[in-house]
Design a protein around this motif. Structure first.
Motif, PDB file in Angstrom:
ATOM      1  N   ALA A   1       0.973  -1.267  -0.050  1.00  0.00           N
ATOM      2  CA  ALA A   1      -0.180   0.015   0.121  1.00  0.00           C
ATOM      3  C   ALA A   1       0.800   1.207   0.029  1.00  0.00           C
ATOM      4  CB  ALA A   1      -0.771   0.099   1.281  1.00  0.00           C
ATOM      5  N   ALA A   2       0.375   2.162  -0.809  1.00  0.00           N
ATOM      6  CA  ALA A   2       1.339   3.385  -0.797  1.00  0.00           C
ATOM      7  C   ALA A   2       0.667   4.436   0.227  1.00  0.00           C
ATOM      8  CB  ALA A   2       1.247   4.141  -2.111  1.00  0.00           C
ATOM      9  N   GLY A   3       1.299   5.461   0.586  1.00  0.00           N
ATOM     10  CA  GLY A   3       0.677   6.490   1.497  1.00  0.00           C
ATOM     11  C   GLY A   3       1.256   6.301   2.880  1.00  0.00           C
ATOM     12  N   PRO A   4       0.205   7.103   3.593  1.00  0.00           N
ATOM     13  CA  PRO A   4       0.543   6.910   5.300  1.00  0.00           C
ATOM     14  C   PRO A   4       0.368   5.788   5.965  1.00  0.00           C
ATOM     15  CG  PRO A   4      -1.223   8.341   4.543  1.00  0.00           C
ATOM     16  CD  PRO A   4      -0.570   7.931   3.414  1.00  0.00           C
ATOM     17  N   VAL A   5      -0.214   4.691   5.219  1.00  0.00           N
ATOM     18  CA  VAL A   5      -0.662   3.496   5.901  1.00  0.00           C
ATOM     19  C   VAL A   5       0.453   2.521   5.953  1.00  0.00           C
ATOM     20  CG1 VAL A   5      -2.855   2.117   5.878  1.00  0.00           C
ATOM     21  CG2 VAL A   5      -2.904   3.770   4.361  1.00  0.00           C
ATOM     22  N   ASP A   6       1.431   2.649   5.007  1.00  0.00           N
ATOM     23  CA  ASP A   6       2.390   1.509   4.753  1.00  0.00           C
ATOM     24  C   ASP A   6       3.541   1.511   6.117  1.00  0.00           C
ATOM     25  OD1 ASP A   6       3.815   3.873   4.376  1.00  0.00           O
ATOM     26  OD2 ASP A   6       4.606   3.291   2.335  1.00  0.00           O
ATOM     27  N   CYS A   7       3.537   2.357   6.928  1.00  0.00           N
ATOM     28  CA  CYS A   7       4.371   2.078   8.097  1.00  0.00           C
ATOM     29  C   CYS A   7       3.656   2.821   9.270  1.00  0.00           C
ATOM     30  CB  CYS A   7       5.751   2.441   7.752  1.00  0.00           C
ATOM     31  SG  CYS A   7       6.093   4.354   7.561  1.00  0.00           S
ATOM     32  N   PRO A   8       3.948   2.624  10.557  1.00  0.00           N
ATOM     33  CA  PRO A   8       3.421   3.388  11.502  1.00  0.00           C
ATOM     34  C   PRO A   8       3.817   4.636  11.808  1.00  0.00           C
ATOM     35  CG  PRO A   8       3.966   0.903  12.303  1.00  0.00           C
ATOM     36  CD  PRO A   8       4.646   1.349  10.843  1.00  0.00           C
ATOM     37  N   GLU A   9       5.302   4.800  11.370  1.00  0.00           N
ATOM     38  CA  GLU A   9       5.890   6.332  11.398  1.00  0.00           C
ATOM     39  C   GLU A   9       4.977   7.250  10.635  1.00  0.00           C
ATOM     40  OE1 GLU A   9       7.714   3.633  10.987  1.00  0.00           O
ATOM     41  OE2 GLU A   9       8.602   3.152  12.921  1.00  0.00           O
TER      42      GLU A   9
END
Length: 185
Positions: A96-104
């Motif tokens: 997934a692209a965008g802010p969902v791909d990692c918790p930070e």
């Protein structure tokens, strides 16, 4: 060869057939114009508008001003397509692209939204209501925002500029100035 079926010469065209034929150039032009603005496929927009029109005709309601109805329908379909594109996520093996791909990134995006909302709430006068309407996920038009705020649509642009300038100054003051880099003399 036309992708549309020809009207049979043995029987006269129906009222809805005449309407469809007369609107074909307008639907194509509006879909092309709206597709250029948003990176959408004009043929997809046209198809959705035709479905809406034919459903409306089947229900027995021909639009009073068909040209205005077509323009509004194309805008509505395009807006819906853009919103769907924003919400769509890849499936399968693709990350997934965008802010969902990692918790930070998710945390930083949420923190950014909280900071902006807090700054919007501190803006003076009518700015909090205006900026909240502009940031609304409902993607409101200027006419809808003006109606909600009870102001004229013509005064919305200048008020928006003043409020965004105020918000920009507030956020710039909150961001720490970068430190000196390199050697000091």
């Amino acid at each position: 060869m036309s992708p549309y079926p020809a009207v049979s010469p043995s029987r006269p065209p129906s009222r809805s057939g005449v309407l469809v034929e007369s609107l074909r150039p307008l639907v194509a032009a509006e879909a092309d114009a709206e597709a250029q603005d948003g990176g959408l496929e004009p043929a997809d927009l046209e198809q959705d508008v035709w479905v809406r029109l034919l459903e409306r005709l089947d229900a027995g309601g021909q639009p009073r001003d068909t040209a205005a109805w077509v323009r509004g329908a194309v805008r509505d379909v395009a807006r819906g397509a853009r919103l769907r594109a924003l919400r769509e996520r890849p499936s399968g093996d693709e990350p997934a692209a965008g802010p969902v791909d990692c918790p930070e990134r998710a945390f930083l995006a949420a923190e950014r939204r909280r900071t902006i909302r807090a700054a919007v709430a501190r803006t003076p006068g009518p700015c909090p209501r205006l900026l909240t309407a502009l940031l609304s996920p409902a993607d409101l038009t200027y006419r809808e925002i003006a109606g909600r705020l009870g102001i004229s649509q013509g005064s919305l642009g200048p008020m928006r500029s003043r409020c965004l300038g105020c918000l920009r100054r507030m956020l710039a003051a909150e961001v720490a100035a970068p430190g000196l880099r390199g050697k000091e003399r």
